[in-house]
Scaffold this active site. Structure first.
Site, PDB file in Angstrom:
ATOM      1  N   TYR A   1       0.866  -1.191   0.000  1.00 39.86           N
ATOM      2  CA  TYR A   1       0.000   0.000   0.000  1.00 39.86           C
ATOM      3  C   TYR A   1       0.896   1.232   0.000  1.00 39.86           C
ATOM      4  O   TYR A   1       1.865   1.300   0.762  1.00 39.86           O
ATOM      5  CB  TYR A   1      -0.879   0.011   1.257  1.00 39.86           C
TER       6      TYR A   1
ATOM      7  N   GLU B   1      -3.588   7.408  -4.230  1.00 42.46           N
ATOM      8  CA  GLU B   1      -3.528   6.128  -3.526  1.00 42.46           C
ATOM      9  C   GLU B   1      -3.233   4.995  -4.501  1.00 42.46           C
ATOM     10  O   GLU B   1      -3.962   4.802  -5.478  1.00 42.46           O
ATOM     11  CB  GLU B   1      -4.854   5.858  -2.808  1.00 42.46           C
TER      12      GLU B   1
END
Ligand code: GDP
Ligand code: MN
Length: 399
Positions: free
Chosen positions: A119, A207
């Site tokens: 992530y 993101e």
């Protein structure tokens, strides 16, 4: 402003960020043709909607057991089958809410073989007034889950705007992701490129989930979710042109035409208020008395009767609105202007739900007179507390 994944990947690619090769398709035929341009033998067919969680989502029309909004395909025929199931259908994910979103665009991508998933995100951190990197070795899951279950696996670094991105930021990210050798080098360049893209395009959030290491040792962005600072769009027309209004709330688009600050919420009391602080206080007190606001609406300081009428129409057009509370403190705003706007709107669209009006300040008596003379079925209120109680009672209390 949000954009689609395929658009975000296009922006990132223009900054040299590694993303898989892929093409946009809007029909089944096109999906097959786009897959034919890719090397294969594995393809990914990805529903393009402004919401995450697509992989684990489900299509309303397909029922239980059907696959989600991101699917692997092993032939062009299979790409076409997935496209046929996705296009025109409604994808429901954890982020779309129960009503879901219709899939009108597909991104057909070269399939990657995944070794590891990470992530990585960048965001404007208001606490430090800096751009921060948020990274975790636990990719593929949503960050809220990681934050809840294993918060120690999330690491944050901020970048001092005076120095900009420096090699130590890249090293910190590589270390947090437990990368070394060539992969660490790839992480260093990736970090610099992402930061450059983020600041150059006035992004609000970027993101990448997952960022992957492929089986052939490449660091790649497999997903990309980007939002931009709307106040900076005037200097990024290329980005502004990517806007897809079909993904946005129709009421919010209408409100933006009149320069109203409007956000749809899921309660039943429509609010028309001037000033963001008063709007927040009004929403709080509605909740305090046991109901929920249907929207946030700040008509602003110098609203015209036309703007007020537009605001009122937007509120009444919402089928969830079971009652309306107008709460105006006339400072620059004059109460008689509000009254005129409301009456104009009611004459046009009618009024089928209870309306509580609390006016105070400049020209309050003129405003009250206009409303009284209109013959409208208005419940007058003396102050904020009284107004909130009256509207909550009128809609039948708790909801
Ligand atoms: P999201 O569910 O909306 O976040 O969409 P993603 O783009 O993140 O895709 C969901 C998941 O599909 C990813 O977390 C991956 O595990 C998987 N996925 C996406 N692209 C590929 C690919 O090229 N190869 C493989 N093996 N899996 C993929
Ligand atoms: Mn994702």
């Amino acid at each position: 402003m949000h954009i689609h994944e395929y658009q975000a990947k296009g922006v990132l690619k223009s900054f040299g960020v590694p993303v898989p090769e892929g093409y946009l398709a809007v029909d089944i035929e096109g999906a097959g043709e786009m897959a034919a341009r890719l090397p294969g033998p594995v393809f990914v067919v990805k529903s393009q909607i402004h919401a995450g969680g697509r992989g684990k989502g489900s299509f309303k029309e397909l029922g239980e057991g059907a696959k989600g909004g991101v699917r692997l395909a092993r032939s062009i025929a299979e790409v076409r089958e997935h496209a046929a199931e996705m296009l025109g259908n409604t994808l429901v994910t954890i982020q779309t809410g129960p009503s879901g979103k219709q899939v009108n665009r597909l991104y057909v991508e070269d399939g990657s073989q995944i070794e590891k998933e990470f992530y990585l995100s960048l965001l404007v951190d208001r606490a430090t007034s800096r751009v921060s990197f948020v990274v975790s070795t636990e990719g593929g899951m949503d960050i809220e889950t990681i934050a809840h279950d294993t918060p120690e696996k999330i690491l944050t670094f901020s970048v001092d705007p005076a120095t900009g991105i420096l090699p130590h930021h890249g090293r910190a990210v590589a270390k947090a992701l437990e990368l070394d050798g060539d992969l660490a080098k790839q992480a260093h360049t990736l970090v610099a490129k992402l930061y450059t893209a983020f600041t150059a395009k006035d992004m609000e959030m970027l993101e990448i989930n997952p960022l992957i290491v492929s089986k052939d040792g490449q660091l790649k962005c497999l997903d990309a979710k980007v939002s931009f600072d709307s106040n900076a769009l005037a200097r990024h027309l290329d980005i502004f042109e990517m806007r897809d209004e079909s993904e946005e709330d129709a009421k919010e688009i209408e409100a933006s035409k009149y320069d109203l600050s409007y956000i749809t919420l899921d309660g039943s009391i429509g609010c028309m208020v001037n000033g963001a602080g008063l709007a927040m206080a009004t929403m709080d007190i509605i909740k305090f008395y046991g109901a929920e606001p249907a929207n946030f609406l700040d008509v602003g300081g110098g609203a015209t009767a036309e703007k007020v009428a537009a605001a009122f129409k937007i509120i009444t057009a919402d089928p969830n609105v079971k009652g309306i509370l107008i709460n105006i403190f006339g400072g620059i705003m004059r109460c008689d202007v509000i009254a005129e706007g409301v009456i104009t709107a009611v004459k046009e669209v009618g009024l089928t739900v209870p309306l509580v009006v609390r006016l105070e300040g400049t020209n309050v008596n003129e405003g009250k007179k206009i409303i009284a003379a209109s013959g409208l079925n208005v419940i007058p209120a003396d102050d904020l507390d009284d107004a909130a109680q009256k509207i909550v009672n009128a809609v039948g209390g708790l909801n």
